[in-house]
Design an enzyme around this catalytic site. Sequence first.
Site, PDB file in Angstrom:
ATOM      1  N   PRO A  71      52.933 112.429  51.843  1.00 24.24           N
ATOM      2  CA  PRO A  71      53.030 112.536  50.403  1.00 24.24           C
ATOM      3  C   PRO A  71      53.278 110.380  50.306  1.00 24.24           C
ATOM      4  O   PRO A  71      54.182 110.317  51.221  1.00 24.24           O
ATOM      5  CB  PRO A  71      54.225 113.218  49.657  1.00 24.24           C
ATOM      6  CG  PRO A  71      54.646 114.196  51.071  1.00 24.24           C
ATOM      7  CD  PRO A  71      54.247 113.506  51.987  1.00 24.24           C
ATOM      8  N   HIS A  72      52.518 109.821  49.417  1.00 22.94           N
ATOM      9  CA  HIS A  72      52.920 108.711  49.473  1.00 22.94           C
ATOM     10  C   HIS A  72      52.146 108.542  48.196  1.00 22.94           C
ATOM     11  O   HIS A  72      51.352 108.306  47.800  1.00 22.94           O
ATOM     12  CB  HIS A  72      51.123 107.830  50.230  1.00 22.94           C
ATOM     13  CG  HIS A  72      49.503 108.575  50.626  1.00 22.94           C
ATOM     14  ND1 HIS A  72      49.621 109.440  51.335  1.00 22.94           N
ATOM     15  CD2 HIS A  72      49.339 107.877  50.068  1.00 22.94           C
ATOM     16  CE1 HIS A  72      48.334 109.703  51.035  1.00 22.94           C
ATOM     17  NE2 HIS A  72      48.212 108.859  50.391  1.00 22.94           N
ATOM     18  N   ALA A  73      52.567 106.588  48.084  1.00 20.00           N
ATOM     19  CA  ALA A  73      52.558 106.572  46.353  1.00 20.00           C
ATOM     20  C   ALA A  73      52.915 105.065  46.432  1.00 20.00           C
ATOM     21  O   ALA A  73      53.299 104.957  46.752  1.00 20.00           O
ATOM     22  CB  ALA A  73      52.966 107.195  45.612  1.00 20.00           C
TER      23      ALA A  73
END
Length: 161
Positions: A71-73
Amino acid sequence: MSEAPSMPISEFLVPEHVLVDLAAPSKQSVLEALATKAAAWSGVGAQPIFTALSNREQLGSTGVGQGIAIPHATVAGLAAPLGLLARLARPVDFDAIDEGKVDIVFVLLIPATDRAAALKLLSTAARILRSEETRALIRAAPDAGALYEAISEAYDTQFPG
């Protein structure tokens, strides 16, 4: 020859950001728990981090297969890239591309002002976790220190100083 990433692993992942046997029964609860941990270390609230991660997941799962999710943001207000590596107590459904459950989660949070770092860090994490040997070391690590050592060695092997 691999292109070296723009920063040493210690600039985005430190031993304190490694969690072993995180108990979370669902994808959402994994993201909530990791957003809460990231908030404690980053000075940014848990809700904006969780929202950024959730919004990214709505675009498509970050479950990349082989039991791995990344997960990345980008997160407004974040001063520097931040990584969190978690080995889950029990695998969870993450809507992964191979339809398998996920037990290793590597969260990458990037300052909204440094979007260029996102692709480099994401590529680096994916390259490290692609190794079957590294995944086995992560899954077998007896504690967070050993897990951090396994990921650091994989990073240093792939991107020698």
